[in-house]
Design a protein around this motif. Structure first.
Motif, mmCIF file in Angstrom:
data_model
loop_
_atom_site.group_PDB
_atom_site.id
_atom_site.type_symbol
_atom_site.label_atom_id
_atom_site.label_comp_id
_atom_site.label_asym_id
_atom_site.label_seq_id
_atom_site.Cartn_x
_atom_site.Cartn_y
_atom_site.Cartn_z
ATOM 1 N N LYS A 49 28.582 8.466 26.264
ATOM 2 C CA LYS A 49 27.615 7.669 26.894
ATOM 3 C C LYS A 49 28.296 6.076 26.939
ATOM 4 O O LYS A 49 28.031 5.331 28.109
ATOM 5 N N HIS A 50 28.413 5.778 25.803
ATOM 6 C CA HIS A 50 28.955 4.361 25.780
ATOM 7 C C HIS A 50 30.191 3.795 26.649
ATOM 8 O O HIS A 50 30.294 3.122 27.410
ATOM 9 N N PHE A 51 31.055 4.804 27.160
ATOM 10 C CA PHE A 51 32.136 4.836 27.675
ATOM 11 C C PHE A 51 31.450 4.538 29.215
ATOM 12 O O PHE A 51 31.815 3.530 29.855
ATOM 13 N N SER A 52 30.498 5.192 29.538
ATOM 14 C CA SER A 52 29.980 5.031 31.026
ATOM 15 C C SER A 52 29.226 3.507 30.929
ATOM 16 O O SER A 52 29.423 3.206 32.093
ATOM 17 N N VAL A 53 28.597 3.205 30.006
ATOM 18 C CA VAL A 53 27.982 1.926 29.868
ATOM 19 C C VAL A 53 28.895 0.881 30.154
ATOM 20 O O VAL A 53 28.878 -0.051 30.965
ATOM 21 N N VAL A 54 29.979 0.990 29.375
ATOM 22 C CA VAL A 54 31.146 -0.063 29.638
ATOM 23 C C VAL A 54 31.636 0.001 31.043
ATOM 24 O O VAL A 54 31.962 -0.950 31.541
ATOM 25 N N MET A 55 31.931 0.964 31.617
ATOM 26 C CA MET A 55 32.347 1.171 32.884
ATOM 27 C C MET A 55 31.511 0.888 33.755
ATOM 28 O O MET A 55 31.943 -0.025 35.024
ATOM 29 N N GLY A 56 30.131 0.668 33.731
ATOM 30 C CA GLY A 56 29.209 0.158 34.499
ATOM 31 C C GLY A 56 28.637 -1.212 34.615
ATOM 32 O O GLY A 56 28.019 -1.880 35.310
ATOM 33 N N ASP A 57 29.438 -1.799 33.425
ATOM 34 C CA ASP A 57 29.057 -3.314 33.090
ATOM 35 C C ASP A 57 29.670 -4.011 34.092
ATOM 36 O O ASP A 57 30.892 -4.371 34.080
#
Length: 105
Positions: free
Chosen positions: A55-63
């Motif tokens: 999920k952290h990967f997705s958060v970084v990609m959406g930042d």
């Protein structure tokens, strides 16, 4: 996107970039702005980064605050270092900013 483990003077960080290499001018300029002017980088398979960071990967990609030139996934050196097997680290690329120093006459 490419993922890279970048070894700096203070330890490794994990980054993502849309650039063609981990030494592309846009990458080196962004790292230089963070005070990183020399490093050794290894490309990491993107699927492995997605698996390890979830999920952290997705958060970084959406930042939206981070650019696709350089997105920092993890700055905790110990975690970055131990998240990936050393056998996956192949073909290092080295970068060192060259600075000309003017001598006084």
């Amino acid at each position: 996107m490419k993922a890279g483990m970048i070894f700096t003077g203070s330890g490794p960080i994990l980054v993502l970039t849309a650039c063609e290499s981990l030494t592309a001018p846009k990458v080196t300029m962004q790292l230089s702005a963070k005070g990183i002017t020399r490093y050794i980088a290894y490309e990491i398979p993107l699927d492995m980064v997605k698996e390890k960071y979830g999920k952290h990967f997705s958060v970084v990609m959406g930042d939206l605050k981070q650019s696709n030139d350089l997105r920092v996934v993890d700055e905790e050196g110990r975690r970055v270092f131990y998240n990936f097997p050393l056998e996956k680290l192949e073909n290092p690329v080295c970068y060192e900013e060259t600075t000309q120093i003017r001598k006084a006459a």
